[in-house]
Design a protein around this motif. Structure first.
Motif, PDB file in Angstrom:
ATOM      1  N   GLU A   1       0.852  -1.201   0.000  1.00  0.00           N
ATOM      2  CA  GLU A   1       0.000   0.000   0.000  1.00  0.00           C
ATOM      3  C   GLU A   1       0.876   1.235   0.000  1.00  0.00           C
ATOM      4  O   GLU A   1       2.102   1.151   0.045  1.00  0.00           O
ATOM      5  N   GLY A   2       0.223   2.399  -0.004  1.00  0.00           N
ATOM      6  CA  GLY A   2       0.934   3.663   0.112  1.00  0.00           C
ATOM      7  C   GLY A   2       0.908   4.170   1.544  1.00  0.00           C
ATOM      8  O   GLY A   2       0.379   3.511   2.453  1.00  0.00           O
ATOM      9  N   THR A   3       1.473   5.362   1.764  1.00  0.00           N
ATOM     10  CA  THR A   3       1.511   5.915   3.119  1.00  0.00           C
ATOM     11  C   THR A   3       0.113   6.235   3.625  1.00  0.00           C
ATOM     12  O   THR A   3      -0.145   6.194   4.824  1.00  0.00           O
ATOM     13  N   GLY A   4      -0.770   6.572   2.678  1.00  0.00           N
ATOM     14  CA  GLY A   4      -2.138   6.898   3.078  1.00  0.00           C
ATOM     15  C   GLY A   4      -3.112   6.515   1.989  1.00  0.00           C
ATOM     16  O   GLY A   4      -4.125   7.188   1.780  1.00  0.00           O
ATOM     17  N   SER A   5      -2.798   5.444   1.287  1.00  0.00           N
ATOM     18  CA  SER A   5      -3.676   5.023   0.189  1.00  0.00           C
ATOM     19  C   SER A   5      -3.477   3.542  -0.077  1.00  0.00           C
ATOM     20  O   SER A   5      -2.462   2.963   0.307  1.00  0.00           O
TER      21      SER A   5
END
Ligand SMILES: Cc1ncc(COP(=O)(O)O)c(C=O)c1O
Length: 273
Positions: A174-178
């Protein structure tokens, strides 16, 4: 600007949390970010349910959903704005300086910040640090987010708006906030929750509404995917036009563009899907 703190609306300038709050001293807290368009929260029920799951994972008392709903409504009413980032923070509360939790009960803050609609496409970078798919906090939306702070700063240094992690066994996570999705041979795939990613609300809706599959994917799938997109509360579905040095053709590609259309339609039909 008014925020909600422990039972009522307060001025943001004078609202105070203890310097010994366990959220501050050791990151013992959880949060939700909720999109609010025209003063109305989107998918609040799903966010509250995840807040409870995160609380249970951390051993915090269940948050009182009625109180959190009241707090959200009060903060939204007190601060009208076209597009807002509504932030619910719930911590272990005043506590000792170490990792043991105090017994004075949790802290609840609901705050709101103005935001603008994201661009339809963005650039991402991969980072060398891993998500731990077997940690005590895996899958919980905790305030222990400093790894994301570091990775997002790396993304910004490279002209990107998001950093993507693999997990400890080299799978895309995943991403840091996605959350991240890829298109392979016309089909949409996203890593399963077992990869260690957060159960994103937008991810969940995108899977339900587009039929995307949950598939174990190696990190290097990003080098060959026909299309890549991100999902998050404030991005909705956002196409990716650059991954490290590579530029997938025509972002948003046809599959992503269709997913974006479907998401906008379905989200427009129901504010609390
Ligand atoms: C680590 C992480 N992954 C994924 C997401 C996306 O989740 P959601 O769609 O619920 O915003 C978030 C939320 O910001 C996040 O912090």
């Amino acid at each position: 600007m008014k925020i909600w703190l422990d039972g009522g609306l307060r001025d943001i300038e004078s609202a105070r949390v203890s310097v010994l709050d366990h959220g501050l001293t050791v990151g013992d807290g959880i949060f939700e970010t909720v999109k609010a368009a025209g003063g109305k929260p989107f998918a609040l029920t799903r966010h509250l349910n995840r807040l409870t799951r995160s609380a249970r994972g951390l051993g915090l008392p269940d948050p009182d959903h009625d109180e959190v709903r009241r707090a959200c409504a009060a903060v939204l009413e007190a601060n009208p704005m076209p597009l807002g980032r509504l932030r619910i923070t719930y911590t272990g509360g005043h506590g000792p300086l170490g990792s043991d939790r105090g017994d004075q009960g949790p802290t609840l803050v609901v705050a709101l910040g103005a935001t603008t609609r994201r661009p339809d496409s963005t650039a991402v970078v991969t980072v060398p640090w891993t998500r731990n798919e077997r940690g005590a906090l895996t899958g919980l939306k905790t305030t222990s987010y400093a790894e994301n702070v570091v990775a997002l700063a790396r993304a910004h240094e490279h002209g990107a708006s998001e950093a993507l992690f693999a997990n400890t066994v080299g799978q895309l996570c995943e991403g840091t906030g996605s959350n991240v999705f890829v298109v392979l041979d016309g089909e949409i795939h996203t890593p399963p929750l077992a990869s260690g990613c957060l159960a994103g609300i937008t991810r969940e809706l995108a899977v339900e509404w587009t039929g995307a599959r949950e598939t174990d994917l190696p990190l290097d799938v990003l080098e060959r995917a026909d299309e890549v997109f991100l999902t998050s509360t404030l991005r909705d579905i956002q196409a990716v036009h650059r991954v490290d040095g590579r530029e997938p053709a025509g972002a948003p590609g046809p599959v992503t563009a269709k997913a974006m259309r479907i998401f906008d339609e379905r989200a427009g039909d129901d504010l609390d899907p």
